[in-house]
Structure formats: structure tokens, C-alpha cells
Design a protein around this motif. Structure first.
Motif, mmCIF file in Angstrom:
data_model
loop_
_atom_site.group_PDB
_atom_site.id
_atom_site.type_symbol
_atom_site.label_atom_id
_atom_site.label_comp_id
_atom_site.label_asym_id
_atom_site.label_seq_id
_atom_site.Cartn_x
_atom_site.Cartn_y
_atom_site.Cartn_z
ATOM 1 N N UNK A 73 55.503 33.520 48.930
ATOM 2 C CA UNK A 73 56.317 34.731 49.028
ATOM 3 C C UNK A 73 55.523 35.880 49.650
ATOM 4 N N UNK A 74 54.270 36.003 49.237
ATOM 5 C CA UNK A 74 53.413 37.057 49.797
ATOM 6 C C UNK A 74 53.194 36.826 51.284
ATOM 7 N N UNK A 75 52.967 35.599 51.669
ATOM 8 C CA UNK A 75 52.754 35.277 53.082
ATOM 9 C C UNK A 75 53.995 35.591 53.913
ATOM 10 N N UNK A 76 55.155 35.236 53.388
ATOM 11 C CA UNK A 76 56.403 35.521 54.100
ATOM 12 C C UNK A 76 56.631 37.020 54.235
ATOM 13 N N UNK A 77 56.358 37.748 53.170
ATOM 14 C CA UNK A 77 56.524 39.206 53.195
ATOM 15 C C UNK A 77 55.539 39.847 54.170
ATOM 16 N N UNK A 82 54.391 42.340 59.523
ATOM 17 C CA UNK A 82 53.680 42.303 60.794
ATOM 18 C C UNK A 82 54.613 42.194 61.978
ATOM 19 N N UNK A 83 55.752 41.525 61.813
ATOM 20 C CA UNK A 83 56.625 41.254 62.949
ATOM 21 C C UNK A 83 57.889 42.110 62.986
ATOM 22 N N UNK A 84 58.094 42.959 61.990
ATOM 23 C CA UNK A 84 59.339 43.728 61.958
ATOM 24 C C UNK A 84 59.388 44.788 63.047
ATOM 25 N N UNK A 85 58.245 45.352 63.427
ATOM 26 C CA UNK A 85 58.216 46.383 64.450
ATOM 27 C C UNK A 85 58.588 47.761 63.950
ATOM 28 N N UNK A 86 58.880 47.879 62.667
ATOM 29 C CA UNK A 86 59.215 49.180 62.086
ATOM 30 C C UNK A 86 57.956 49.895 61.688
#
Length: 87
Positions: A73-77, A82-86
């Protein structure tokens, strides 16, 4: 053989970058660091402090949140952060 060696070297470098940046191997601790920066940064800027100097108590409180999560879960979060761009 060079291609395989090159791919292995690339994988090691890609995995080493977050470890060097965070100084941690555990994805939940990395996530806690990110969460602490996200929570403290805007408040620090508001009062004129450096947003990159997160107090250890703030990071420890975020570790309480991530301690209830699995490493997956931590890795996914982390990946989402990192990839959201926000910003």
C-alpha cells in the motif's frame, strides 16, 4: 551480455535513487516523509519558515499513519505521489 549487464545496472540505479533521496529503504517511511512535507510545507511558508525543514515530530506522527499500511500500500501510494504531477 552487455545488454543484460546494462539492464541490471539501470535497474540498480533506478532503485537506488529513492533510497539516496529519502535515506530510507522502507517504502512506508518514505511515504511518511512525503506526507510530512505535504502537511508541513504550506504551514511553514505561511509563517515564514523553510518548508523543507520538517520537524522530526511531524514525520513521526505521519509514521503512525503509515504503520497501519502494508508495504505494498505504501509503495502504491508513493507511486501515485511521484506520478500524479500535482504540486
Amino acid at each position: 551480455m552487455r545488454v543484460i549487464l546494462g539492464l541490471v545496472l539501470l535497474a540498480v540505479i533506478v532503485l537506488a535513487i529513492p533510497v539516496v533521496y529519502y535515506g530510507e529503504v522502507d517504502p512506508c517511511r518514505m511515504l511518511a516523509t512525503d506526507m510530512a512535507h505535504e502537511a508541513y510545507g504550506p504551514l511553514a511558508e505561511l509563517v515564514g519558515n523553510d518548508p523543507d525543514e520538517v520537524p522530526p515530530a511531524m514525520e513521526n506522527s505521519m509514521r503512525l499513519v503509515t504503520s497501519q499500511m502494508t508495504a505494498r500500500e505504501c509503495s502504491e501510494k508513493l507511486w501515485e505521489n511521484w506520478t500524479s504531477g500535482e504540486e
